[in-house]
Design a protein around this motif. Structure first.
Motif, PDB file in Angstrom:
ATOM      1  N   GLY A  30       0.836  -1.201   0.000  1.00 31.45           N
ATOM      2  CA  GLY A  30       0.000   0.000   0.000  1.00 31.45           C
ATOM      3  C   GLY A  30       0.867   1.245   0.000  1.00 31.45           C
ATOM      4  O   GLY A  30       0.522   2.258  -0.617  1.00 31.45           O
ATOM      5  N   SER A  31       1.981   1.179   0.683  1.00 32.91           N
ATOM      6  CA  SER A  31       2.873   2.351   0.720  1.00 32.91           C
ATOM      7  C   SER A  31       3.352   2.687  -0.694  1.00 32.91           C
ATOM      8  O   SER A  31       3.391   3.859  -1.082  1.00 32.91           O
ATOM      9  CB  SER A  31       4.094   2.073   1.606  1.00 32.91           C
ATOM     10  OG  SER A  31       3.683   1.788   2.916  1.00 32.91           O
ATOM     11  N   ASP A  59      -6.146   7.239   0.247  1.00 33.68           N
ATOM     12  CA  ASP A  59      -5.468   6.056   0.789  1.00 33.68           C
ATOM     13  C   ASP A  59      -6.594   5.160   1.306  1.00 33.68           C
ATOM     14  O   ASP A  59      -7.066   5.313   2.430  1.00 33.68           O
ATOM     15  CB  ASP A  59      -4.508   6.462   1.914  1.00 33.68           C
ATOM     16  CG  ASP A  59      -3.890   5.238   2.597  1.00 33.68           C
ATOM     17  OD1 ASP A  59      -4.278   4.095   2.257  1.00 33.68           O
ATOM     18  OD2 ASP A  59      -3.033   5.431   3.479  1.00 33.68           O
ATOM     19  N   ARG A  61      -8.181   0.480   3.739  1.00 29.67           N
ATOM     20  CA  ARG A  61      -9.344  -0.231   4.312  1.00 29.67           C
ATOM     21  C   ARG A  61     -10.650   0.379   3.802  1.00 29.67           C
ATOM     22  O   ARG A  61     -11.623   0.502   4.548  1.00 29.67           O
ATOM     23  CB  ARG A  61      -9.289  -0.194   5.841  1.00 29.67           C
ATOM     24  CG  ARG A  61      -8.105  -0.940   6.412  1.00 29.67           C
ATOM     25  CD  ARG A  61      -8.051  -0.947   7.927  1.00 29.67           C
ATOM     26  NE  ARG A  61      -6.837  -1.610   8.386  1.00 29.67           N
ATOM     27  CZ  ARG A  61      -5.621  -1.052   8.414  1.00 29.67           C
ATOM     28  NH1 ARG A  61      -5.467   0.211   8.030  1.00 29.67           N
ATOM     29  NH2 ARG A  61      -4.578  -1.739   8.823  1.00 29.67           N
TER      30      ARG A  61
HETATM   31  C1  LIG Z   1      -4.090   3.342   6.236  1.00 30.98           C
HETATM   32  C2  LIG Z   1      -2.927   2.619   5.657  1.00 30.98           C
HETATM   33  N1  LIG Z   1      -2.440   3.003   4.481  1.00 30.98           N
HETATM   34  C3  LIG Z   1      -1.391   2.390   3.910  1.00 30.98           C
HETATM   35  C4  LIG Z   1      -0.783   1.321   4.507  1.00 30.98           C
HETATM   36  C5  LIG Z   1       0.433   0.720   3.866  1.00 30.98           C
HETATM   37  O1  LIG Z   1       0.354  -0.570   3.542  1.00 30.98           O
HETATM   38  P1  LIG Z   1       1.674  -1.495   3.375  1.00 30.98           P
HETATM   39  O2  LIG Z   1       2.023  -1.953   4.751  1.00 30.98           O
HETATM   40  O3  LIG Z   1       1.202  -2.566   2.466  1.00 30.98           O
HETATM   41  O4  LIG Z   1       2.730  -0.636   2.778  1.00 30.98           O
HETATM   42  C6  LIG Z   1      -1.255   0.872   5.751  1.00 30.98           C
HETATM   43  C7  LIG Z   1      -0.613  -0.266   6.432  1.00 30.98           C
HETATM   44  O5  LIG Z   1      -1.031  -0.777   7.448  1.00 30.98           O
HETATM   45  C8  LIG Z   1      -2.359   1.533   6.344  1.00 30.98           C
HETATM   46  O6  LIG Z   1      -2.845   1.175   7.537  1.00 30.98           O
END
Ligand SMILES: Cc1ncc(COP(=O)(O)O)c(C=O)c1O
Length: 340
Positions: free
Chosen positions: A60-61, A170, A173
């Motif tokens: 996600g990052s 973002d 969730r």
């Molecule tokens: C709200 C939110 N955005 C982005 C991410 C990033 O995800 P990743 O850990 O796959 O990089 C997270 C990770 O927990 C998150 O809680």
């Protein structure tokens, strides 16, 4: 007695059904665009959000950071709340990789005040850092899984349009918001220029997120992903887990929400629950969060520590009713001991 891990919804392990889907996946080299399972996942997620295209990313990052680089040129700025993941847990990536300046509005439990955001926008010009995009988090993790109402997001879209800036979500969730508020995913999709959505939080896939947007932006995103080292090869084995998660694990999020509500209801009499959980996150205001988490761990319950006073519980696919009651036995007895 089994350990009950309530630290995060990222701790889930792929189920037997998901593993079978992964083992059976048809694959090809995705850097050539030839992985059929990944292509299917990308098409399916784009369609869910009513956008033209989507791109699979390992995290996600990475999806968030590619979006920021798409929307905000170097030396320009993004507006976002102070507790958002993109400025809290992405290790300064916007500045380090995108040369992007971030300006934050004070985090108020995930609440968004569109007029306040409007007042922060800086116009184009040589004398100040121009604002190019606004980012929001749905649901908001550090705020306790809060859901931004559709009407607020509508108002924020109007602010973005009025100012000529882009809007990013973002949506790690966003599935939880969709289930909690009954808002169709494409209604969220219609409001944002780009969305980053995760398969590995709540939906139970071991890896994977998607960046969603226009065909033109996603073509550019593919290039940015490669530059970040995120070009993957026979990644259909992971995309298959994502397809399985979309099919089997969205509707059941309501169970996670109910279990979070059960945890909150049982812990509320001890005066430690912050707000009322809307989704799968319960924030705790504790006298000594690290001490509490250490004592709970000794008794087989894992709790996140977010600050000296703040603990967090997250329900997920691997937490059933029995695990909730086991956790409550431990947590309430620790709280009772503290009160005595
Ligand atoms: C709200 C939110 N955005 C982005 C991410 C990033 O995800 P990743 O850990 O796959 O990089 C997270 C990770 O927990 C998150 O809680």
């Amino acid at each position: 007695m089994r350990t009950v891990d309530l630290r995060s919804d990222t701790v889930t392990r792929p189920s037997a059904g998901m593993r079978a889907a992964m083992a059976d996946a048809e694959v090809g080299d995705d850097v050539y665009g030839e992985d059929p399972t990944t292509n299917l996942l990308q098409e399916r997620v784009a369609a869910l959000f009513g956008h033209e295209a989507a791109l699979f990313t390992p995290t996600g990052s990475m999806a968030n950071q590619i979006a920021l680089q798409l929307l905000v040129p170097p030396a320009n700025e993004i507006l976002v709340d102070a507790d958002a993941h993109v400025v809290t847990y992405e290790i300064g990536a916007a500045a380090a990789y995108g040369g992007i300046s971030s300006r934050t509005w004070p985090a108020k439990g995930g609440a968004i005040d569109p007029q306040r955001v409007a007042a922060m926008v800086r116009p184009d010009g040589y004398w100040a850092v121009p604002t190019r995009a606004i980012a929001v988090e749905q649901t908001h993790n550090l705020a306790g899984g809060t859901v931004a109402p559709l009407a607020t997001l509508d108002a924020l879209r109007a602010v973005a349009d009025g100012a000529g800036v882009a809007l990013h979500c973002d949506g790690a969730r966003i599935w939880h918001a969709h289930v909690a508020d009954g808002v169709p995913l494409d209604s969220y999709g219609a409001l944002f220029d780009t969305l980053a959505v995760c398969l590995s939080k709540g939906l139970g896939a071991p890896v994977g997120s998607l960046l969603v947007g226009s065909a033109e932006r996603i073509a550019q995103a593919r290039w940015l992903r490669k530059r970040l080292g995120g070009g993957m090869r026979q990644v259909g084995v992971l995309a298959a887990a994502g397809l399985y998660a979309l099919e089997h694990h969205i509707g059941r999020l309501a169970e996670d929400h109910a279990r979070a509500a059960r945890l909150a209801e049982a812990l509320a009499p001890y005066g430690v629950v912050v707000g009322e959980p809307r989704t799968n996150v319960v924030l705790l205001d504790l006298h000594d969060a690290p001490g509490f988490a250490a004592a709970a761990r000794e008794r087989g319950v894992l709790v996140s520590v977010l600050g000296p006073r703040t603990g967090r519980l997250i329900t997920h696919l691997d937490i059933d009713d029995v695990a909730v009651e086991q956790a409550l036995d431990v947590l309430t007895s620790l709280l009772e001991r503290r009160a005595a």
